[in-house]
Write a protein that holds these residues in place. Structure first.
Motif, mmCIF file in Angstrom:
data_model
loop_
_atom_site.group_PDB
_atom_site.id
_atom_site.type_symbol
_atom_site.label_atom_id
_atom_site.label_comp_id
_atom_site.label_asym_id
_atom_site.label_seq_id
_atom_site.Cartn_x
_atom_site.Cartn_y
_atom_site.Cartn_z
ATOM 1 N N GLY A 101 70.669 15.855 54.783
ATOM 2 C CA GLY A 101 71.105 16.539 53.469
ATOM 3 C C GLY A 101 70.679 15.497 52.093
ATOM 4 O O GLY A 101 70.281 16.151 51.295
ATOM 5 N N LEU A 102 70.954 14.223 52.371
ATOM 6 C CA LEU A 102 70.796 13.292 51.321
ATOM 7 C C LEU A 102 69.179 13.239 50.870
ATOM 8 O O LEU A 102 69.003 13.110 49.853
ATOM 9 C CB LEU A 102 71.568 12.115 51.284
ATOM 10 N N ALA B 254 64.672 16.432 44.220
ATOM 11 C CA ALA B 254 64.616 15.747 43.043
ATOM 12 C C ALA B 254 63.484 14.998 42.731
ATOM 13 O O ALA B 254 62.854 15.096 41.445
ATOM 14 C CB ALA B 254 65.718 14.820 42.857
ATOM 15 N N MET B 255 62.757 14.299 43.622
ATOM 16 C CA MET B 255 61.408 13.863 43.454
ATOM 17 C C MET B 255 60.262 14.719 43.032
ATOM 18 O O MET B 255 59.545 14.599 42.303
ATOM 19 C CB MET B 255 60.945 13.104 44.778
ATOM 20 N N ILE B 256 60.181 16.041 43.552
ATOM 21 C CA ILE B 256 59.376 16.957 43.740
ATOM 22 C C ILE B 256 59.697 17.580 42.053
ATOM 23 O O ILE B 256 58.617 17.659 41.330
ATOM 24 C CB ILE B 256 59.356 18.006 44.511
ATOM 25 N N ARG B 257 60.795 17.691 41.736
ATOM 26 C CA ARG B 257 61.213 18.147 40.294
ATOM 27 C C ARG B 257 60.761 17.079 39.362
ATOM 28 O O ARG B 257 60.251 17.725 38.214
ATOM 29 C CB ARG B 257 62.690 18.411 40.237
ATOM 30 N N LEU B 258 60.874 16.019 39.703
ATOM 31 C CA LEU B 258 60.518 15.012 38.418
ATOM 32 C C LEU B 258 59.189 14.754 38.502
ATOM 33 O O LEU B 258 58.851 14.272 37.253
ATOM 34 C CB LEU B 258 61.108 13.514 38.931
ATOM 35 N N GLY B 259 58.652 14.971 39.325
ATOM 36 C CA GLY B 259 56.767 14.919 39.497
ATOM 37 C C GLY B 259 56.402 13.280 39.111
ATOM 38 O O GLY B 259 56.719 12.560 40.099
ATOM 39 N N LEU C 167 64.258 6.893 43.609
ATOM 40 C CA LEU C 167 64.536 7.977 44.611
ATOM 41 C C LEU C 167 63.862 7.619 45.940
ATOM 42 O O LEU C 167 64.763 7.585 46.947
ATOM 43 C CB LEU C 167 64.324 9.227 44.332
ATOM 44 N N VAL C 168 62.774 6.650 46.003
ATOM 45 C CA VAL C 168 62.202 6.296 47.268
ATOM 46 C C VAL C 168 63.033 5.285 48.067
ATOM 47 O O VAL C 168 63.166 5.465 49.102
ATOM 48 C CB VAL C 168 60.727 6.156 47.107
ATOM 49 N N LEU C 169 63.377 4.334 47.157
ATOM 50 C CA LEU C 169 64.165 3.258 47.447
ATOM 51 C C LEU C 169 65.626 3.912 47.872
ATOM 52 O O LEU C 169 66.054 3.321 49.027
ATOM 53 C CB LEU C 169 64.375 2.236 46.492
ATOM 54 N N SER C 170 66.160 4.635 47.410
ATOM 55 C CA SER C 170 67.391 5.136 47.945
ATOM 56 C C SER C 170 67.257 5.942 49.215
ATOM 57 O O SER C 170 67.918 5.928 50.156
ATOM 58 C CB SER C 170 67.895 6.312 46.950
ATOM 59 N N CYS C 171 65.972 6.719 49.460
ATOM 60 C CA CYS C 171 65.820 7.301 50.834
ATOM 61 C C CYS C 171 65.752 6.202 51.846
ATOM 62 O O CYS C 171 66.428 6.261 52.980
ATOM 63 C CB CYS C 171 64.598 8.147 50.559
ATOM 64 N N ILE D 18 67.760 3.169 56.338
ATOM 65 C CA ILE D 18 68.143 1.860 57.168
ATOM 66 C C ILE D 18 69.542 1.688 57.615
ATOM 67 O O ILE D 18 69.743 1.152 58.575
ATOM 68 C CB ILE D 18 67.482 0.866 56.465
ATOM 69 N N THR D 19 70.358 2.164 56.642
ATOM 70 C CA THR D 19 71.757 1.642 56.567
ATOM 71 C C THR D 19 72.542 2.516 57.713
ATOM 72 O O THR D 19 73.508 2.002 58.175
ATOM 73 C CB THR D 19 72.490 1.446 55.084
ATOM 74 N N ALA D 20 72.243 4.040 57.613
ATOM 75 C CA ALA D 20 73.138 4.876 58.491
ATOM 76 C C ALA D 20 73.042 4.577 59.887
ATOM 77 O O ALA D 20 74.247 4.609 60.455
ATOM 78 C CB ALA D 20 72.632 6.257 58.001
#
Length: 110
Positions: free
Chosen positions: A45-46, A53-58, A66-70, A75-77
């Protein structure tokens, strides 16, 4: 226009997945089941929310964050889920009959 629809769809699907994960945390009976609910649908879901959000930001500079957050979530989950599962096993908090054999026991080396 089509980008907004795709982005909104991903955001809603990601929110729905995170919501079902929270319901699973409340409803599942034991630690291992709750661990599954806390990691798999919540992470997926995240990722859907972040991709929406990435698609919306363009081409915005914030897409890199956002890529780093993904990547951080991916990696951590699994590491956190493994540690929780191992701790639940060591403290024998798993539901009776859930495991048939002792998979954590070290093999006999005679």
């Amino acid at each position: 226009m089509i980008v907004d629809i795709i982005s909104a769809t991903l955001l809603l699907l990601g929110s729905l997945m995170a919501f079902t994960a929270s319901i699973g945390l409340l409803r599942f009976p034991d630690t291992l089941s709750r661990m599954h609910a806390a990691t798999k649908p919540q992470t997926f879901g995240l990722l859907l929310v972040l991709i929406g959000a990435m698609i919306r930001l363009g081409d915005n500079v914030d897409v890199g964050m956002l890529v780093l957050s993904c990547l951080f979530a991916l990696i951590t989950a699994p590491v956190v889920a493994h540690r929780i599962g191992r701790l639940a096993y060591q403290e024998q908090r798993a539901r009776d009959g859930l495991m048939d054999r002792d998979d954590m026991e070290s093999p006999n080396r005679d």
